[in-house]
Scaffold this motif. Structure first.
Motif, PDB file in Angstrom:
ATOM      1  N   THR A 280      17.853  42.974  42.723  1.00  0.00           N
ATOM      2  CA  THR A 280      18.229  43.890  41.645  1.00  0.00           C
ATOM      3  C   THR A 280      18.380  45.309  42.181  1.00  0.00           C
ATOM      4  O   THR A 280      17.793  45.676  43.196  1.00  0.00           O
ATOM      5  CB  THR A 280      17.152  43.915  40.539  1.00  0.00           C
ATOM      6  OG1 THR A 280      15.921  44.418  41.084  1.00  0.00           O
ATOM      7  CG2 THR A 280      16.940  42.537  39.949  1.00  0.00           C
ATOM      8  N   TRP A 281      19.159  46.089  41.426  1.00  0.00           N
ATOM      9  CA  TRP A 281      19.330  47.507  41.760  1.00  0.00           C
ATOM     10  C   TRP A 281      18.008  48.265  41.605  1.00  0.00           C
ATOM     11  O   TRP A 281      17.697  49.185  42.341  1.00  0.00           O
ATOM     12  CB  TRP A 281      20.399  48.108  40.833  1.00  0.00           C
ATOM     13  CG  TRP A 281      20.712  49.534  41.167  1.00  0.00           C
ATOM     14  CD1 TRP A 281      20.140  50.643  40.633  1.00  0.00           C
ATOM     15  CD2 TRP A 281      21.652  49.999  42.133  1.00  0.00           C
ATOM     16  NE1 TRP A 281      20.660  51.769  41.209  1.00  0.00           N
ATOM     17  CE2 TRP A 281      21.602  51.407  42.132  1.00  0.00           C
ATOM     18  CE3 TRP A 281      22.548  49.343  43.012  1.00  0.00           C
ATOM     19  CZ2 TRP A 281      22.419  52.190  42.957  1.00  0.00           C
ATOM     20  CZ3 TRP A 281      23.341  50.128  43.828  1.00  0.00           C
ATOM     21  CH2 TRP A 281      23.274  51.532  43.788  1.00  0.00           C
ATOM     22  N   GLU A 282      17.242  47.814  40.598  1.00  0.00           N
ATOM     23  CA  GLU A 282      16.005  48.498  40.246  1.00  0.00           C
ATOM     24  C   GLU A 282      14.989  48.515  41.388  1.00  0.00           C
ATOM     25  O   GLU A 282      14.300  49.504  41.602  1.00  0.00           O
ATOM     26  CB  GLU A 282      15.412  47.777  39.021  1.00  0.00           C
ATOM     27  CG  GLU A 282      14.023  48.206  38.623  1.00  0.00           C
ATOM     28  CD  GLU A 282      13.372  47.176  37.691  1.00  0.00           C
ATOM     29  OE1 GLU A 282      14.060  46.260  37.207  1.00  0.00           O
ATOM     30  OE2 GLU A 282      12.155  47.292  37.470  1.00  0.00           O
ATOM     31  N   HIS A 283      14.888  47.402  42.104  1.00  0.00           N
ATOM     32  CA  HIS A 283      13.887  47.330  43.168  1.00  0.00           C
ATOM     33  C   HIS A 283      14.363  48.117  44.395  1.00  0.00           C
ATOM     34  O   HIS A 283      15.536  48.129  44.718  1.00  0.00           O
ATOM     35  CB  HIS A 283      13.623  45.871  43.547  1.00  0.00           C
ATOM     36  CG  HIS A 283      12.293  45.679  44.212  1.00  0.00           C
ATOM     37  ND1 HIS A 283      12.066  46.065  45.507  1.00  0.00           N
ATOM     38  CD2 HIS A 283      11.124  45.179  43.754  1.00  0.00           C
ATOM     39  CE1 HIS A 283      10.805  45.800  45.821  1.00  0.00           C
ATOM     40  NE2 HIS A 283      10.211  45.267  44.769  1.00  0.00           N
ATOM     41  N   ASP A 284      13.408  48.749  45.084  1.00  0.00           N
ATOM     42  CA  ASP A 284      13.774  49.594  46.235  1.00  0.00           C
ATOM     43  C   ASP A 284      14.188  48.808  47.480  1.00  0.00           C
ATOM     44  O   ASP A 284      14.688  49.402  48.441  1.00  0.00           O
ATOM     45  CB  ASP A 284      12.589  50.496  46.622  1.00  0.00           C
ATOM     46  CG  ASP A 284      12.447  51.685  45.688  1.00  0.00           C
ATOM     47  OD1 ASP A 284      13.428  51.987  44.969  1.00  0.00           O
ATOM     48  OD2 ASP A 284      11.363  52.305  45.679  1.00  0.00           O
ATOM     49  N   LEU A 285      13.985  47.500  47.473  1.00  0.00           N
ATOM     50  CA  LEU A 285      14.280  46.744  48.698  1.00  0.00           C
ATOM     51  C   LEU A 285      15.693  46.994  49.217  1.00  0.00           C
ATOM     52  O   LEU A 285      15.920  47.066  50.420  1.00  0.00           O
ATOM     53  CB  LEU A 285      14.092  45.238  48.436  1.00  0.00           C
ATOM     54  CG  LEU A 285      12.655  44.732  48.512  1.00  0.00           C
ATOM     55  CD1 LEU A 285      12.580  43.317  47.941  1.00  0.00           C
ATOM     56  CD2 LEU A 285      12.140  44.751  49.948  1.00  0.00           C
ATOM     57  N   HIS A 286      16.651  47.145  48.289  1.00  0.00           N
ATOM     58  CA  HIS A 286      18.032  47.282  48.773  1.00  0.00           C
ATOM     59  C   HIS A 286      18.252  48.605  49.498  1.00  0.00           C
ATOM     60  O   HIS A 286      19.113  48.697  50.375  1.00  0.00           O
ATOM     61  CB  HIS A 286      19.047  47.088  47.645  1.00  0.00           C
ATOM     62  CG  HIS A 286      19.073  48.181  46.623  1.00  0.00           C
ATOM     63  ND1 HIS A 286      20.028  49.180  46.638  1.00  0.00           N
ATOM     64  CD2 HIS A 286      18.284  48.430  45.554  1.00  0.00           C
ATOM     65  CE1 HIS A 286      19.808  49.989  45.617  1.00  0.00           C
ATOM     66  NE2 HIS A 286      18.771  49.560  44.945  1.00  0.00           N
TER      67      HIS A 286
END
Lengths: 369, 416
Positions: free
Chosen positions: A331-337
């Motif tokens: 998801t965009w929300e999670h910082d992993l990207h």
């Protein structure tokens, strides 16, 4: 991180981490997504006060390391940048500042270095690939294209490599407002790291814009490649360390079928392998930083070994940590990207793992015919 | 004696350099020579180190050592590379068993054995794994029953390298069946050539006969041969394994020069380079990149060992982090063998009867693939190392165990 830090080095790392946590949390990184500059100049100037731009510069020029090994010190800062996917032109400014301090003439040192050191000016590094130089007496004219240059559109100066018709290489520091220089911003994966292409169409170089002389240019360029490799690897090591830590925590907190995900042996064994990858990445990056700092015979080799190792393994590690997070990981929300973007960009810039493997093979076998 | 009173490291290094040049023969790359003749040569080399005052650098001065620091040992290791050294004494005798004896031996045990080991007169091995299963180390079923002043040992041990050529062992046996498995074990100092002990050699896939199995039939062990405390053998075994990971990783302070099984990325890339040139692949991009990967892996292994051993010494890493070196050595070596096999081509599996030069290198690579998994099994399998890293380095939940907190006599074992 290097496990054998001096007190001053540990303080530099801790100070940088606290500063980035406060001034550049990932919410701030996200807010810069559409900012043309990609970083906050105020934060950058404050960071410069902490030493972000001065560690590779000679004391006589207003710089200074904290440990005597400026490259190792700066690698600690780069690692913290990776840990918080921080914005800011850390790599190009430092590579160029060192080059000026080491081999530019009086005018560039006096006019350009102070701005780089206090964070009010930005420099871009066009890398080792040369544009073409036509030399006619004192007059040198550059023509060519440099396809990908970090922070070129945000920079006041750019360090360009050129080669003349006789095969002699040289470098010059040019204002980005120079006549005949066209800088075209590019898009890219990282939300805040900006790249541009540079086109040179008959750009005149004055003798006092030269950095170093013909005799030392090849060594100077090799040095820049090595320093860039260390800083990039340190950033990647910091990024994957953070991603791994987030993943271990998540798997400990998250329950499935009545037990923590971290209690499943299949997942524990994957985390064990990832821990090993994090440690090997730190180990080879530390070794490269020390060798480059001390200019040992192994510096070129270790710098490229670190690039092939981290380039190959870091993206795989982050991708599998996303897998371990499940749906939230894409998801965009999670910082992993943010981290995936950073390590993927790092993998493909300043030499791909394959480019660095070719450099290693050249060292072992001589250049391929 | 405080550290300040010790000979400065650089003075020691200089003295060692001069002495080595005058007294030790040149390095002949005999790392993997396991013949009786070679063993005799190495015992003599160890004696020479002892006579010259360079044996047991970090061993206690009260027991024949020099009582110096790991920094002295590292300096010495830097100087011995050009010389022939008693490599096979490093692992397991010096780096594992003598090191464990330093930690847990009684005064009498240390006084009798440590100087003899440092003189090159005793070789030691560990008797830990058993035929009923190697990974469940604490589940040993070899029993030692107290009978007055002696214990009576019965059972069998396996996978002990070079036991047929050693004189002493540390043997882990069960002394109490009424408590859970880790709490009923005792470590014994056991002479190998002793009534009731039978040693059989096991033929390996590569033809070597290093591994052994031992059978114990009513072997009498005096009570004074207990190492550590009765029923506290697991503590000793755990420390022994820590020493093993350090020694096999190449980071032991008790070994001089390269260790056999050393995972520290020793050696060089010359064989692969010769092979590439001989096969006309020196200009081939794929082959060059595989060579670069093999080289990179060698350097990464070396620097991982440096990082982990440094971290263990300073306390920056917990003792179980030694498993990182063990696991990487095994998985990294597997990949490097695969790269070599790719580069060697068909001559790795079929070779001229009089193979030499590049064809011999290729044949050697083929043979190396047969034993490739050995390093991934010995000293704790990859799977066990992953358990240790995840549970004791990362702190993840332990595996469920049907034998936890159960008297060992009630635990099911073996095959159904």
């Amino acid at each position: 991180m290097d496990l054998e830090l001096s007190e001053d080095q540990a303080l530099l790392a801790a100070t940088t981490r606290r500063f980035l946590d406060a001034e550049s949390p990932t919410t701030a990184v996200r807010a810069l997504e559409h900012d043309p500059r990609g970083f906050d100049p105020t934060v950058w100037r404050k960071g410069a006060e902490l030493g972000w731009t001065s560690l590779l510069v000679a004391e006589a020029d207003g710089g200074g390391s904290v440990s005597g090994r400026g490259v190792c010190d700066l690698a600690l800062v780069a690692e913290e940048f990776g840990r918080s996917v921080a914005p800011g032109p850390l790599l190009p400014v430092n590579v160029v500042a060192e080059a000026i301090s080491r081999s530019a003439g009086e005018r560039l040192r006096a006019e350009v270095l102070p701005g780089l050191l206090d964070g009010t000016a930005i420099a871009a590094w066009a890398g080792p690939m040369p544009v073409t130089a036509d030399v006619d007496g004192d007059r040198t004219v550059l023509t060519g294209r440099i396809p990908i240059v970090e922070a070129a559109a945000q920079a006041d100066h750019v360090l360009v490599t050129f080669v003349d018709r006789d095969g002699t290489t040289g470098q010059a520091l040019l204002p980005t407002t120079t006549d005949g220089m066209t800088i075209t911003p590019l898009g890219g994966l990282d939300l805040v790291r900006r790249f541009a292409s540079i086109d040179l169409d008959g750009v005149a170089v004055a003798p006092d814009q030269r950095v170093g002389d013909d005799a030392s240019a090849d060594d100077a360029i090799e040095r820049q490649v090595q320093v860039a490799a260390v800083l990039q690897c340190a950033e990647v090591a910091g990024a994957i360390d953070q991603v791994f830590t987030m993943t271990v925590e998540y798997l400990g907190d998250r329950y499935s079928m009545g037990r923590p995900l971290a209690s499943y042996q299949a997942l524990k064994h994957r985390l064990a392998e990832h821990k090993l990858t994090v440690e090997t990445c730190h180990a080879i990056t530390t070794a490269a930083a020390r060798a480059v700092a001390d200019r040992t015979d192994e510096a070129a080799d270790l710098a490229s070994v670190a690039q092939t190792w981290l380039g190959t393994h870091a993206t795989e590690l982050v991708q599998d940590c996303i897998q371990l997070h499940g749906g939230i990981g894409v998801t965009w929300e999670h910082d992993l990207h943010l981290y995936l973007r950073r390590v993927t960009v790092d993998r493909a810039t300043h030499g791909t793992p394959e480019d660095h493997a070719d450099r290693i093979a050249d060292l072992l076998l001589g250049a391929a015919s | 004696m405080s550290t300040d009173d010790l000979e400065p490291v650089e003075d020691f290094r200089e003295r060692a350099r001069v002495w080595l040049a005058a007294n030790m023969p040149p390095n002949i790359d005999a790392y993997f020579d396991r013949t009786d003749e070679r063993r005799t040569v190495e015992d003599q080399l160890q004696r020479r180190l002892w006579d010259g005052g360079f044996a047991g650098i970090c061993f206690p001065a009260d027991y024949g050592g020099l009582g110096l620091t790991p920094a002295h040992q590292v300096a010495f290791n830097g100087e011995v590379v050009p010389y022939d050294m008693p490599y096979s004494l490093n692992v397991p005798t010096l780096g594992i068993l003598a090191a464990t004896l330093v930690d847990f031996g009684s005064h009498e045990q240390k006084a009798r054995h440590l100087p003899a080991i440092l003189r090159g007169e005793e070789r030691w091995v560990q008797f830990l794994s058993e035929p009923s299963g190697g990974s469940d180390l604490a589940g040993v079923r070899t029993r030692a029953d107290r009978d007055g002043d002696v214990f009576i040992l019965n059972g069998s041990k396996i996978w002990s390298s070079g036991a047929y050529a050693a004189q002493f062992s540390m043997c882990l046996a069960r002394t109490n069946w009424d408590v859970p498995k880790h709490r009923g074990l005792t470590m014994f100092l056991l002479p190998i050539h002793h009534p009731g002990v039978t040693v059989e050699q096991i033929r390996q896939v590569d033809g070597s006969m290093e591994f052994c199995q031992e059978f114990f039939d009513d072997v009498e062990i005096p009570v004074e041969n207990v190492i550590g405390e009765v029923d506290d053998g697991w503590t000793v075994a755990t420390r022994l394994l820590v020493h093993e990971r350090m020694a096999v990783g190449g980071g032991s302070q008790y070994t001089s020069g390269r260790s056999v099984g050393h995972g520290g990325g020793g050696g060089d890339d010359n064989d692969l380079i010769d092979l590439l040139r001989a096969r006309g692949l020196a200009g081939d991009t794929d082959a060059r990149r595989l060579l670069a990967e093999s080289h990179a892996r060698r350097l990464v292994a070396r620097h991982l060992v440096e990082r982990v051993t440094g971290g263990l010494r300073s306390g920056a890493l917990p003792a179980p982090a030694g498993s990182l070196m063990k696991l990487f050595t095994a998985t990294n070596q597997a990949r490097r063998v695969e790269i070599a096999l790719t580069l060697a081509g068909p001559e790795a599996v079929v070779w001229p009867a009089d193979a030499e030069g590049a064809t011999e290198i290729a044949a050697g690579i083929g043979r190396a693939t047969l034993g490739r998994q050995g390093i991934a099994l010995g000293g704790g399998s990859n799977e066990i190392q992953r358990n240790i890293i995840s549970e004791r380095v990362l702190g993840l939940p332990r595996e469920a165990a049907a034998d936890r907190d159960v008297p060992y006599k009630d635990v099911r074992h073996g095959s159904r």
